[in-house]
Structures are given as structure tokens and as C-alpha cells.
Design a protein around this motif. Structure first.
Motif, PDB file in Angstrom:
ATOM      1  N   ARG A  57      44.894  34.643  40.859  1.00  0.00           N
ATOM      2  CA  ARG A  57      46.080  34.434  40.018  1.00  0.00           C
ATOM      3  C   ARG A  57      46.957  33.345  40.620  1.00  0.00           C
ATOM      4  NH1 ARG A  57      47.543  39.467  39.317  1.00  0.00           N
ATOM      5  NH2 ARG A  57      46.838  39.750  37.183  1.00  0.00           N
ATOM      6  N   ARG A  58      47.173  33.435  41.944  1.00  0.00           N
ATOM      7  CA  ARG A  58      47.957  32.394  42.641  1.00  0.00           C
ATOM      8  C   ARG A  58      47.354  31.020  42.450  1.00  0.00           C
ATOM      9  NH1 ARG A  58      48.149  35.871  47.009  1.00  0.00           N
ATOM     10  NH2 ARG A  58      46.580  34.702  48.168  1.00  0.00           N
TER      11      ARG A  58
ATOM     12  N   GLU B 219      41.906  39.319  43.354  1.00  0.00           N
ATOM     13  CA  GLU B 219      42.500  39.029  42.047  1.00  0.00           C
ATOM     14  C   GLU B 219      43.854  38.337  42.211  1.00  0.00           C
ATOM     15  OE1 GLU B 219      42.144  41.729  38.538  1.00  0.00           O
ATOM     16  OE2 GLU B 219      44.307  41.896  38.861  1.00  0.00           O
ATOM     17  N   ALA B 220      44.664  38.815  43.165  1.00  0.00           N
ATOM     18  CA  ALA B 220      45.969  38.189  43.403  1.00  0.00           C
ATOM     19  C   ALA B 220      45.795  36.733  43.840  1.00  0.00           C
ATOM     20  CB  ALA B 220      46.733  38.980  44.464  1.00  0.00           C
TER      21      ALA B 220
ATOM     22  N   SER C 122      40.922  40.593  34.306  1.00  0.00           N
ATOM     23  CA  SER C 122      40.970  41.105  35.676  1.00  0.00           C
ATOM     24  C   SER C 122      39.659  40.817  36.386  1.00  0.00           C
ATOM     25  CB  SER C 122      41.311  42.597  35.695  1.00  0.00           C
ATOM     26  OG  SER C 122      40.300  43.319  35.068  1.00  0.00           O
TER      27      SER C 122
ATOM     28  N   TRP D  76      42.000  30.216  27.826  1.00  0.00           N
ATOM     29  CA  TRP D  76      43.388  30.034  28.254  1.00  0.00           C
ATOM     30  C   TRP D  76      44.371  30.291  27.131  1.00  0.00           C
ATOM     31  CZ3 TRP D  76      44.311  30.354  33.159  1.00  0.00           C
ATOM     32  CH2 TRP D  76      43.257  30.091  34.028  1.00  0.00           C
TER      33      TRP D  76
ATOM     34  N   LEU E  25      42.930  32.815  37.163  1.00  0.00           N
ATOM     35  CA  LEU E  25      42.789  34.052  36.383  1.00  0.00           C
ATOM     36  C   LEU E  25      43.467  33.885  35.023  1.00  0.00           C
ATOM     37  CD1 LEU E  25      41.748  37.050  36.717  1.00  0.00           C
ATOM     38  CD2 LEU E  25      44.158  37.628  37.060  1.00  0.00           C
TER      39      LEU E  25
ATOM     40  N   PRO F  32      45.008  34.667  31.225  1.00  0.00           N
ATOM     41  CA  PRO F  32      45.834  35.788  30.769  1.00  0.00           C
ATOM     42  C   PRO F  32      44.965  36.935  30.242  1.00  0.00           C
ATOM     43  CG  PRO F  32      46.006  33.900  29.273  1.00  0.00           C
ATOM     44  CD  PRO F  32      45.299  33.427  30.503  1.00  0.00           C
TER      45      PRO F  32
END
Ligand SMILES: Nc1nc2c(c(=O)[nH]1)N[C@H]1C(S)=C(S)[C@@H](COP(=O)(O)O)O[C@H]1N2
Ligand SMILES: [Mo]
Length: 213
Positions: free
Chosen positions: A16-17, A12-13, A26, A206, A21, A23
Motif C-alpha cells: 500500500r505504501r 500488504e502495508a 488485499s 485502478w 495495492l 483500491p
């Protein structure tokens, strides 16, 4: 020792980077099943797929005829309004744009919206330009195998993000009807099942267009 929950958090990280991902979402490695009502039976002898409305000629394809249509493979990040996202999902099936480009379908200039019609009267609506995008597919296969009954066998629509294609509009996954039986092309918009129940008509992932207000 590596645990499933650690891998989930790491993946997940990374998403996101990479800006993949949206808003409020998850990552999940599972594939949740969400729908209203029962799973319909499938009989290849009686199943058909119809296209009607603002088209030059209405279409009716049997299951056998549907297998002869041009096919493509699309890899999508899918985003459910219930806040799970699943990345790099692999789908195969028929793109509406290919039907038009190969002459299987001729639209009238008045066609502006597409209403998906599924078993038991489930509907959902999208603008025509979204349905013609590379990230919208009438899918028969997921991860190289026919869809499972709970995910829409034998045919469902799917829409999601294609990484790197910021030009494509991405909407929540409810805008892909499972157990799809037809497409209605319309000059006017017709909010579908969840849209009438208060979900956002546009459903842009988004912009977090989850519910209407
Ligand atoms: N026919 C039909 N399609 C449907 C639904 C439904 O209730 N009926 N629910 C939608 C919703 S709300 C979601 S989130 C996705 C879930 O797809 P999945 O069960 O394959 O994850 O299917 C969509 N397609
Ligand atoms: Mo949903």
C-alpha cells in the motif's frame, strides 16, 4: 514469534505504501484457483493454437511449433476481481508484440480488439493496444515451472501490473484465459464470458471497474 497472518499484514502495508495495492484489494501469498467448469485434459499430439480474424494469414501452431516462438519473462502484480492481489508473480511465455516484431504474425490495419478463445468455449476480450503491452503474456510457465493444470496448463494468458510502469493499462485477472487455444483479432469488440455475465468490459483495476452498471 512471527505468524503467517502478521507477515501478510506487513507485506500488504508495504505494498500500500509503495502504491502497488489497488483500491478494494488485499494481499495474498496463496494462489487461489477460480474458473467456471472442469479442468480440460491436454494432449500434446492434438493440441493446437490458432490465430484468425483480422490477420494477413491465419496461424495454426502445434504444441511443438509453439515451443519455437520467441519467449520472454515478465514479473507481474496480479489483481483478481474477487479482491485478492498477488505480487511479484513470475511468468514465462510468448508476447504477442514479439510475434509481430519477429514476423510470426501480421495484423490487418482493421484489427482493434483481441478475443481470447479457451477450452470449452470460454472467451474474454481486450483492446489490441492492451494485448500488445509488456504486461500481457501468453504464459506456459509460472515461477520457473510449467503451469499446473488448475492454473491453465499448458497455456494461459496473463495480465497484471509491472511496478513502476504507470503507462500500462492494468485489468483484472479474469481477462487472462486459462487453457488458451486461440486468439481472434477483430475490428469490433466482442464481450467474453464474464463480460456478458455482468462484469465490466474494461475492467481497469485502478478505477475499480468490477461490474457493469
Ligand atoms: N478458461 C478459463 N479461464 C479463466 C476463467 C475461466 O472460468 N475459464 N476464469 C477467469 C477468472 S474469473 C480468474 S479470476 C482467473 C483465475 O486464475 P487462477 O485460477 O490461476 O487464479 O482465471 C480466469 N481465466
Ligand atoms: Mo475471477
Amino acid at each position: 514469534m512471527s505468524h503467517a497472518w502478521q507477515k501478510r499484514a506487513e507485506d500488504e502495508a508495504r505494498m500500500r505504501r509503495e502504491g502497488r495495492l489497488p483500491p478494494g484489494q488485499s494481499l495474498t501469498h496463496k494462489f487461489p484457483v477460480l474458473h467456471y467448469g472442469p479442468i480440460p485434459p491436454f494432449d500434446p499430439a492434438t493440441w493446437d493454437f490458432r490465430i484468425w480474424g483480422e490477420v494477413e494469414e491465419p496461424v495454426r501452431w502445434t504444441w511443438e511449433a509453439f515451443q519455437q516462438l520467441p519467449r520472454r519473462r515478465v514479473v507481474l502484480d496480479i489483481h483478481c476481481v474477487t479482491r485478492w492481489s498477488k505480487f511479484d508473480t513470475v511468468w514465462e511465455g510468448v508476447a504477442v508484440r514479439d510475434l509481430i516484431e519477429h514476423g510470426y504474425l501480421r495484423l490487418k490495419p482493421s484489427a482493434r480488439y483481441v478475443i481470447q478463445h479457451a477450452e470449452y468455449g470460454y472467451t474474454t476480450n481486450l483492446p489490441l493496444d492492451v494485448v500488445l503491452q509488456d504486461n500481457f503474456l501468453l504464459a506456459t510457465h509460472y515461477n520457473g515451472r510449467p503451469l499446473t493444470p488448475e492454473h491453465g496448463y499448458p497455456l494461459r494468458a496473463v495480465i497484471g501490473a509491472i511496478p513502476g510502469r504507470e503507462d500500462l493499462k492494468v485489468v483484472y485477472f479474469w481477462k487472462g484465459a486459462k487453457w488458451l487455444r486461440g486468439l481472434e483479432f477483430s475490428s469490433v469488440d466482442k464481450p467474453g464470458f464474464w463480460e456478458q455475465a455482468g462484469y465490466h468490459n474494461e475492467a481497469d483495476v485502478w478505477r475499480e471497474q468490477r461490474v457493469a452498471r
